[in-house]
Enzyme design. Structure first.
Site, PDB file in Angstrom:
ATOM      1  N   LYS A 152       0.834  -1.219   0.000  1.00 23.29           N
ATOM      2  CA  LYS A 152       0.000   0.000   0.000  1.00 23.29           C
ATOM      3  C   LYS A 152       0.866   1.266   0.000  1.00 23.29           C
ATOM      4  CE  LYS A 152      -2.176  -1.171   3.800  1.00 23.29           C
ATOM      5  NZ  LYS A 152      -1.524  -2.476   4.064  1.00 23.29           N
ATOM      6  N   ARG A 178     -10.292   0.018   8.713  1.00 29.79           N
ATOM      7  CA  ARG A 178      -9.677  -1.279   8.968  1.00 29.79           C
ATOM      8  C   ARG A 178     -10.663  -2.272   9.561  1.00 29.79           C
ATOM      9  NH1 ARG A 178      -4.314  -0.291   8.505  1.00 29.79           N
ATOM     10  NH2 ARG A 178      -2.973  -1.696   9.626  1.00 29.79           N
ATOM     11  N   ARG A 211      -0.552  -9.562  12.772  1.00 32.08           N
ATOM     12  CA  ARG A 211      -1.205  -8.529  11.946  1.00 32.08           C
ATOM     13  C   ARG A 211      -1.956  -9.172  10.777  1.00 32.08           C
ATOM     14  NH1 ARG A 211       3.822  -5.265  10.644  1.00 32.08           N
ATOM     15  NH2 ARG A 211       2.507  -4.208   9.120  1.00 32.08           N
ATOM     16  N   ARG A 259      12.075  -4.719   5.417  1.00 35.13           N
ATOM     17  CA  ARG A 259      11.594  -3.333   5.260  1.00 35.13           C
ATOM     18  C   ARG A 259      12.344  -2.336   6.146  1.00 35.13           C
ATOM     19  NH1 ARG A 259       5.384  -2.100   5.454  1.00 35.13           N
ATOM     20  NH2 ARG A 259       5.469  -3.359   7.338  1.00 35.13           N
ATOM     21  N   ARG A 298      10.559  -0.884  11.576  1.00 35.91           N
ATOM     22  CA  ARG A 298       9.334  -0.740  12.362  1.00 35.91           C
ATOM     23  C   ARG A 298       9.299  -1.767  13.487  1.00 35.91           C
ATOM     24  NH1 ARG A 298       4.369  -0.048   8.198  1.00 35.91           N
ATOM     25  NH2 ARG A 298       3.390  -1.381   9.769  1.00 35.91           N
TER      26      ARG A 298
HETATM   27  P1  G5P Z   1      -0.044   0.280   8.851  1.00 38.76           P
HETATM   28  O1  G5P Z   1       1.147   1.142   8.937  1.00 38.76           O
HETATM   29  O2  G5P Z   1      -1.219   0.710   8.071  1.00 38.76           O
HETATM   30  P2  G5P Z   1      -0.174  -2.294   7.489  1.00 38.76           P
HETATM   31  O3  G5P Z   1       0.023  -3.485   8.354  1.00 38.76           O
HETATM   32  O4  G5P Z   1      -1.520  -2.091   6.937  1.00 38.76           O
HETATM   33  O5  G5P Z   1       0.468  -1.144   8.383  1.00 38.76           O
HETATM   34  P3  G5P Z   1       2.118  -2.063   6.011  1.00 38.76           P
HETATM   35  O6  G5P Z   1       2.859  -3.043   6.873  1.00 38.76           O
HETATM   36  O7  G5P Z   1       2.470  -0.620   6.145  1.00 38.76           O
HETATM   37  O8  G5P Z   1       0.609  -2.264   6.189  1.00 38.76           O
HETATM   38  P4  G5P Z   1       2.099  -1.851   3.141  1.00 38.76           P
HETATM   39  O9  G5P Z   1       2.084  -0.365   3.283  1.00 38.76           O
HETATM   40  O10 G5P Z   1       0.937  -2.514   2.486  1.00 38.76           O
HETATM   41  O11 G5P Z   1       2.328  -2.573   4.527  1.00 38.76           O
HETATM   42  O12 G5P Z   1       3.403  -2.339   2.381  1.00 38.76           O
HETATM   43  P5  G5P Z   1       4.746  -1.540   1.942  1.00 38.76           P
HETATM   44  O13 G5P Z   1       5.389  -0.893   3.132  1.00 38.76           O
HETATM   45  O14 G5P Z   1       4.491  -0.707   0.734  1.00 38.76           O
HETATM   46  O15 G5P Z   1       5.631  -2.799   1.478  1.00 38.76           O
HETATM   47  C1  G5P Z   1       6.119  -3.733   2.425  1.00 38.76           C
HETATM   48  C2  G5P Z   1       7.616  -4.015   2.146  1.00 38.76           C
HETATM   49  O16 G5P Z   1       7.708  -4.717   0.908  1.00 38.76           O
HETATM   50  C3  G5P Z   1       8.491  -2.754   1.970  1.00 38.76           C
HETATM   51  O17 G5P Z   1       9.788  -3.003   2.482  1.00 38.76           O
HETATM   52  C4  G5P Z   1       8.560  -2.568   0.441  1.00 38.76           C
HETATM   53  O18 G5P Z   1       9.749  -1.883   0.030  1.00 38.76           O
HETATM   54  C5  G5P Z   1       8.531  -4.020  -0.014  1.00 38.76           C
HETATM   55  N1  G5P Z   1       7.924  -4.232  -1.321  1.00 38.76           N
HETATM   56  C6  G5P Z   1       6.862  -3.583  -1.882  1.00 38.76           C
HETATM   57  N2  G5P Z   1       6.596  -4.078  -3.105  1.00 38.76           N
HETATM   58  C7  G5P Z   1       7.498  -5.097  -3.311  1.00 38.76           C
HETATM   59  C8  G5P Z   1       7.737  -6.005  -4.381  1.00 38.76           C
HETATM   60  O19 G5P Z   1       7.065  -5.984  -5.415  1.00 38.76           O
HETATM   61  N3  G5P Z   1       8.738  -6.905  -4.219  1.00 38.76           N
HETATM   62  C9  G5P Z   1       9.521  -6.945  -3.089  1.00 38.76           C
HETATM   63  N4  G5P Z   1      10.486  -7.854  -3.001  1.00 38.76           N
HETATM   64  N5  G5P Z   1       9.323  -6.099  -2.055  1.00 38.76           N
HETATM   65  C10 G5P Z   1       8.330  -5.191  -2.164  1.00 38.76           C
HETATM   66  O20 G5P Z   1      -0.599  -0.046  10.331  1.00 38.76           O
HETATM   67  C11 G5P Z   1       0.278  -0.357  11.380  1.00 38.76           C
HETATM   68  C12 G5P Z   1      -0.512  -0.501  12.659  1.00 38.76           C
HETATM   69  O21 G5P Z   1      -1.146   0.746  12.974  1.00 38.76           O
HETATM   70  C13 G5P Z   1      -2.427   0.533  13.571  1.00 38.76           C
HETATM   71  C14 G5P Z   1      -2.564  -0.977  13.736  1.00 38.76           C
HETATM   72  O22 G5P Z   1      -2.074  -1.324  14.998  1.00 38.76           O
HETATM   73  C15 G5P Z   1      -1.645  -1.527  12.624  1.00 38.76           C
HETATM   74  O23 G5P Z   1      -1.189  -2.841  12.886  1.00 38.76           O
HETATM   75  N6  G5P Z   1      -3.479   1.076  12.697  1.00 38.76           N
HETATM   76  C16 G5P Z   1      -4.801   0.980  12.918  1.00 38.76           C
HETATM   77  N7  G5P Z   1      -5.516   0.389  13.903  1.00 38.76           N
HETATM   78  C17 G5P Z   1      -6.861   0.449  13.819  1.00 38.76           C
HETATM   79  N8  G5P Z   1      -7.518   1.032  12.804  1.00 38.76           N
HETATM   80  C18 G5P Z   1      -6.851   1.633  11.796  1.00 38.76           C
HETATM   81  N9  G5P Z   1      -7.525   2.216  10.778  1.00 38.76           N
HETATM   82  C19 G5P Z   1      -5.435   1.634  11.821  1.00 38.76           C
HETATM   83  N10 G5P Z   1      -4.472   2.120  10.992  1.00 38.76           N
HETATM   84  C20 G5P Z   1      -3.298   1.785  11.534  1.00 38.76           C
HETATM   85 MG    MG Z   2       2.186   0.998   4.896  1.00 41.01          MG
END
Ligand code: G5P
Ligand code: MG
Length: 219
Positions: A17, A91, A169, A125, A158
């Protein structure tokens, strides 16, 4: 009439995302709000919201709905004149229903990436806290190890990227966030984007968004 494009991006933890959102905001002039990035900023600054949220985030649990709904509607008040993209909210079904009463969204982008590829991604990451830019040891590698390409500031790991917390998660996502996808599908605004890499998915997303941008420009 307010015609700004209102978009959310959905997908499991690590589905890309943040990565795909940064490509979207580079391509289109949109405001971007990531609930996770904003909460991590509050945690770093030790604000009351940050202190409360960190109790949940460190264990991979969701922050309570009432806190999140209030938090995001305050954040959105700051960005209403441009099209916007929301990442990480809603979420839960409760958040989605409450939010729909305030904002009728135009598009929900749903990233569908197999869980098997997610675990190894998250392990490598690194993030730049202030901007939310994301890097990886095997993808989007920083030009200088451990340093943000744009500002030269240090990157961090993180706290919730430890394998046991990532597992939690993903479980929470399965149970609590899948109903949000169905909620938007029923509203007729959900678009699924399947793929194993962000390079494969992001051109499809950019193409879809450009259709909406054209529509908006013609109003
Ligand atoms: P977040 O911060 O919203 P998540 O768990 O939804 O966290 P996250 O982990 O941030 O999502 P993402 O953004 O979907 O993942 O993914 P990203 O960071 O872009 O990519 C992940 C990794 O893969 C990176 O290192 C990237 O470089 C790599 N990558 C990407 N594409 C590729 C690819 O094609 N190939 C490869 N090899 N690598 C790749 O939420 C965190 C916490 O905040 C709270 C909760 O506690 C949650 O757990 N929270 C909420 N709680 C309640 N309600 C809500 N609405 C909340 N919002 C946040
Ligand atoms: Mg993210």
């Amino acid at each position: 009439m307010n015609t700004v494009l209102k978009t959310v991006i959905l997908g499991a933890p690590g589905s890309g995302k943040g990565t795909i959102s940064s490509r979207i905001i580079k391509a289109f002039n949109m405001d971007y709000i990531s609930s996770g990035d904003r909460l991590r900023q509050h945690i770093k600054e030790k604000t009351p919201i940050g202190l409360e949220a960190s109790k949940y985030i460190k264990d991979g649990k969701l922050v309570p709905d009432d806190l999140m709904i209030k938090f995001i509607s305050e954040e959105l008040k700051k960005v209403k004149s441009k099209p916007w993209l929301l990442d990480g909210f809603p979420r839960t079904l409760f958040q989605a229903q409450a939010f729909w009463k305030e904002e009728k969204l135009d598009l929900a982008v749903n990233l569908v990436v197999p869980f098997s590829v997610i675990m190894e991604r998250v392990e490598g990451r690194m993030v730049h806290l202030q901007s939310g830019r994301v890097y990886n040891s095997s993808f989007n590698i920083p030009k200088v190890p451990g340093v943000d390409d744009v500002t030269g500031e240090p990157l961090i790991k993180r706290e919730d990227d430890k394998p046991e917390v990532v597992k939690k998660r993903l479980e929470v996502y399965d149970k609590m966030t899948r109903p949000v996808i169905e909620f938007y599908r029923e509203k007729g605004i959900l678009k699924d984007f399947h793929g194993e890499t962000s390079d494969a998915i992001s051109p499809q997303v950019l193409k879809e968004l450009s259709n909406y941008m054209r529509l908006e420009g013609s109003q």
